[in-house]
Design an enzyme around this catalytic site. Structure first.
Site, mmCIF file in Angstrom:
data_model
loop_
_atom_site.group_PDB
_atom_site.id
_atom_site.type_symbol
_atom_site.label_atom_id
_atom_site.label_comp_id
_atom_site.label_asym_id
_atom_site.label_seq_id
_atom_site.Cartn_x
_atom_site.Cartn_y
_atom_site.Cartn_z
ATOM 1 C CG ASP A 287 -2.039 -0.887 1.213
ATOM 2 O OD1 ASP A 287 -2.660 -0.983 0.146
ATOM 3 O OD2 ASP A 287 -2.331 -1.525 2.236
HETATM 4 C C1 BGC Z 1 0.233 1.088 6.306
HETATM 5 C C2 BGC Z 1 -0.120 -0.109 5.491
HETATM 6 C C3 BGC Z 1 -1.598 -0.228 5.416
HETATM 7 C C4 BGC Z 1 -2.203 1.051 4.883
HETATM 8 C C5 BGC Z 1 -3.705 0.976 4.876
HETATM 9 C C6 BGC Z 1 -0.439 2.298 5.751
HETATM 10 O O1 BGC Z 1 -0.168 3.384 6.571
HETATM 11 O O2 BGC Z 1 1.619 1.240 6.367
HETATM 12 O O3 BGC Z 1 0.446 -1.248 6.070
HETATM 13 O O4 BGC Z 1 -1.941 -1.252 4.550
HETATM 14 O O5 BGC Z 1 -1.821 2.136 5.672
HETATM 15 O O6 BGC Z 1 -4.279 2.015 4.203
HETATM 16 C C1 NOJ Z 2 -1.723 -3.903 5.345
HETATM 17 C C2 NOJ Z 2 -2.879 -4.070 4.426
HETATM 18 O O1 NOJ Z 2 -3.991 -4.538 5.129
HETATM 19 C C3 NOJ Z 2 -2.537 -5.021 3.308
HETATM 20 O O2 NOJ Z 2 -3.602 -5.096 2.395
HETATM 21 C C4 NOJ Z 2 -1.269 -4.590 2.616
HETATM 22 O O3 NOJ Z 2 -1.000 -5.504 1.616
HETATM 23 C C5 NOJ Z 2 -0.136 -4.457 3.583
HETATM 24 N N1 NOJ Z 2 -0.512 -3.561 4.621
HETATM 25 C C6 NOJ Z 2 1.152 -3.977 2.931
HETATM 26 O O4 NOJ Z 2 1.123 -2.625 2.654
#
Ligand code: BGC
Ligand code: NOJ
Length: 816
Positions: free
Chosen positions: A487
């Site tokens: 993400d």
């Molecule tokens: C986090 C990710 C997460 C995302 C969700 C980010 O701040 O680092 O792990 O999946 O937010 O929107």
């Molecule tokens: C958490 C999110 O829930 C997941 O969908 C994503 O793949 C990981 N963060 C990595 O960014």
């Protein structure tokens, strides 16, 4: 250092001091009514949706942390001494303390000055209520005059509104108290048909429903005025903050134990029968009263608790292993499976780190959660797939999330994550392999929930692949869109303004950033869909998918290979990411995992080379970090990934979700020792011994462990709700132990550590039970030479599916 131990026999983690480094949480509930509960009784409850139907209040990010809970107070009426038997919120000294987190229940026991209190918290299967069964024992040799106070603080339903809209909410709170039952009915008078109730099995000495009366002005939950003075105020809340508190007096002879049951529940009335008498403003209690009476009986509670145990016997009975490694057995047989179920239920909504407000059910997340769950309750997995697929758009694209109460997709946390649609193919494929239920493919499913737009699920899968193929970039690799699995790799964002969400903002247009991750995922998904097409007799289509996978493989090798590992992406400007051409972020874990899972590089040595690079550059004793070197400064063209300080989260943290991909990849290249070594580095039970460093619960996986660039290398965060649960389960059970459902049957193809002499397992697959023994000379590596299925030698490693209800004996022989 440990803060407790596993009780394997009882499937419990026993915490033996209340001041764990962080609250160690458990979950209550199995279907519609859920809650979190910490080792000091902190937590909250909700009906279905943690944001929209929250029953009780919890104060996130508070000091001390973990405040708001299911608190009892015991008061010695002879001396005025009072305390919380769960330690919080009074935090008074306890002579003994023990918290047992079990499967959907928690039991907290403690003693002070010869008074023992033990409380069992659970939600009975099929009910929308929770039971607190308190047992108070007088262990003194003199009689004891005690008071017991209960307490919950009601949330005014919508947790977001509850936490922010005080100008309204301080005036809307309403309760009724009748026959000792406290009814919370804020907004019931107008558009809500639901209410909460809090009941007690004993006659009351008093009650309170107004928080500030119960606590007293400027007092906290650690010193409620009512408890201090030993008498409730019988307050009735009008506005402000409605609570529920019962006051029960207990006169206990030496050695005597009294059981007091509290029931907190959620109920709805038919709109036409909301009030009793009709036309009044009085809540109709006719439907709920029998439920309350039933659950206040000790025998009902005992039976309900036994039924909960049977529920878990049935789920966990689907796979049981006995291996030479106790940490593996414990996780596979109990805790990892349990975490998979919880994660499937909660998605990313409710934990100590997820507020229940922020995120709904993720499209990508839910499809992956299913991988760890489908063997236990395939019917629920089927429904989940259909719900998720119904939020897909006709372009094949996906909403990134949907709300469980409405089942509608939304773009609240961004759209156009180009990996999303492919996860649907992988989720459905896992379901088919487990169940053999091809009827799901013909099930009509709408696009974007629009009536009239229904197409068979199979068509949704086609469009998922098409979505990628319609969005290829300059190198022929898939466009990344907002982001892919990571993400935080936001290649089309370019944010320089505080507070802009990285996944929603797009300050540049015409982005051509490409993802090698999606390319690898496409190869994997296209091969899976080809096998599904063949199953349906669509050989031509299958050939097309295989050709598309082949073509994408070629593109990956041509443009996605960096010389010793797979590259990660190309940025907006066409520069490679995850390449030795850069000075930071040279190698990322994700493409090394997913490309090999897709089969890329297996026959030409690239896969093995990529995995060697992972071992050399990314592996640490605490797990494999996401990339190296960490980004030392903010890079506007990369987005959120470089917003984290080095070593945390996606910026070179050990993002645990990705590690099992490498375990699987190692198993695929036949390296059982390395696969299992990586498995043990993350295994929470193994890490129990370093709890003071790890800090999160030793019985579940966390999303992240600080990487080697962080000052706190080895410290975990974000426990419970993470794809790490499902993927570790898949890695250990399907690839290392090799018990892998396939379309044609159950594959038994372990890739074990050399030292093992084999293992045993019981696996329920499509209704038949497989008793599996794997034999291998200790000290030898190697793959299965042959299988004996009910004594008959079978070629290959696949056991054909047997009739439901039968027991099949499988012996797998590895010759070494
Ligand atoms: C986090 C990710 C997460 C995302 C969700 C980010 O701040 O680092 O792990 O999946 O937010 O929107
Ligand atoms: C958490 C999110 O829930 C997941 O969908 C994503 O793949 C990981 N963060 C990595 O960014």
């Amino acid at each position: 250092m440990r803060y407790g131990h596993f009780d394997d026999e009882r499937r419990e983690y026993v915490i033996d001091r209340p001041d764990t480094p962080l609250p160690w949480i458990n979950y209550l509930g199995t279907e519609d009514y859920f809650g979190i509960v910490s080792n000091t009784a902190g937590g909250y409850s909700f009906y279905r949706d943690a944001r929209l139907r929250r029953l009780t209040r919890y104060r996130y990010n508070n000091a001390p942390f973990d405040l708001g809970g299911r608190y009892l107070y015991v008061r010695d009426d002879a001396t005025g001494d009072y305390w919380s038997p769960s330690w919080q919120p009074t935090r008074g000294s306890l002579d003994e303390y023990e918290c047992r987190h079990g499967l959907s229940y928690t039991r907290i026991a403690s003693a002070r000055n010869g008074i023992r209190a033990e409380t069992l918290y659970f939600v009975p299967v099929g009910e929308t209520l929770e039971v607190w069964r308190a047992r108070v024992t007088n262990e003194r040799d003199t009689a004891a005059e005690l008071s017991l106070f209960s307490s919950v603080e009601f949330c005014l339903w919508d947790a977001q509104d509850d936490a922010t809209n005080f100008q309204r909410n301080f005036s809307t709170g309403q309760v009724e108290v009748a026959d000792g039952v406290i009814y919370h009915k804020t907004e019931y008078r107008e558009r809500r048909d639901h209410f909460a109730y809090f009941a007690c099995s004993e006659p009351l000495a008093g009650f309170d429903t107004q928080r500030d009366t119960f606590l007293g002005a400027y007092r906290g939950w650690d010193e409620p005025a009512a408890v201090e003075r030993g008498a409730a105020f019988d307050s009735v809340a009008h506005g402000w903050a409605p609570i529920g508190s019962h006051h029960v007096r207990l006169a206990l002879a030496p050695g005597e134990t009294r059981e007091v049951i509290f029931v907190l529940g959620y109920a709805e009335n038919p709109r036409a029968e909301k009030f009793d008498p009709p036309g009044s403003e009085t809540l109709n209690k006719r439907h709920v009263r029998p439920v309350i009476e039933h659950w206040l009986r000790p025998e009902t509670v005992a039976a309900g608790f036994a039924a909960l145990g049977e529920y878990w016997d049935r789920l966990l009975g689907c796979l049981r292993v006995t291996t030479p490694d106790a940490d593996t057995d414990r996780m596979v047989n109990v805790w990892n499976a349990y975490q998979c179920v919880v994660t499937f239920n909660m998605s990313r909504s409710t934990s100590f780190y997820e507020s229940g407000i922020g995120r709904g059910m993720g499209f990508r997340d839910s499809n992956q959660d299913l991988l760890g769950f489908v063997h236990m309750t395939p019917g629920r997995a089927r429904q989940r797939i259909l719900d998720i697929a119904a939020t897909q758009m006709s372009t094949g694209g996906a909403y990134h999330q949907y709300q469980p109460l409405t089942k509608r997709g939304n773009n609240d946390i961004g759209d156009g994550f180009n990996d999303d649609p492919l996860w649907l193919v992988l989720g459905v494929s896992a379901y088919l392999k487990e169940t053999g239920d091809e009827t799901i493919l013909d099930q009509p499913v709408p696009f974007d929930n629009a009536p009239g737009s229904e197409e068979p699920l199979y068509e949704h899968l086609r469009r998922s692949l098409q979505y990628t193929q319609d969005r290829l970039g300059p190198h022929g690799l898939p466009l990344i869109g907002r982001a892919d699995w990571n993400d935080c790799l936001n290649l089309n964002c370019f944010s320089d303004t505080p507070g802009e969400p990285f996944q929603i903002t797009e300050n540049v247009s015409g982005g051509t950033a490409e993802s090698v991750f999606i390319a690898g995922q496409f190869v994997l998904a296209a091969k899976e869909l080809a096998a599904i097409a063949e199953l349906r007799g669509l050989d031509g289509e299958a050939a097309e998918y295989r050709a598309a996978a082949e073509k994408m493989t070629g593109v990956i090798i041509e443009h996605g290979w960096d010389g010793a590992w797979f590259r990660r992406a190309y940025d907006f400007h066409g520069r490679p990411i995850g390449s030795s051409e850069d000075d930071e972020g040279q190698i990322f874990i994700e493409p090394q995992g997913i490309c090999v899972l897709g089969g890329v590089g297996l026959d030409d040595g690239l896969a093995a080379q990529a995995l060697r690079s992972v071992a050399e550059r990314l592996a640490t004793p605490h797990g494999i970090v996401l990339q190296q070197p960490a980004y030392s400064s903010y890079r506007i063209e990369l987005g959120e990934i470089s917003s984290y300080p080095p070593g945390y989260k996606e910026n070179a943290g050990i993002f645990c979700h990705t590690n099992p991909w490498i375990m699987i990849a190692e198993a695929m290249v036949g390296n059982g020792d390395r696969a299992f070594d990586y498995y043990r580095r993350l295994n929470p039970s193994v890490r129990e011994a370093i709890s003071e460093l790890h800090r999160c619960e030793p019985y579940v996986y966390a999303q992240m462990i600080a990487g080697r660039d962080a000052p706190t290398h080895g410290e975990a965060k974000n426990s419970w709700l993470t794809g790490t649960a499902a993927w570790n389960f898949v890695a250990i059970t399907q690839w290392i132990l090799g018990l892998r459902p396939e379309l044609t049957g159950l594959r038994v193809d372990p890739v074990l550590p050399a030292s093992w002499p084999g293992f045993q397992a019981t696996r329920v697959f499509r209704g038949a039970t497989y008793e599996i023994t794997v034999r291998k000379p200790a000290g030898a590596a190697g793959r299965v030479a042959y299988l004996l299925v009910d004594g008959e030698r079978v070629d290959g490693t696949t056991v054909p599916a047997a009739a439901a209800g039968t027991v099949v004996r499988v012996e797998a022989v590895i010759e070494g």
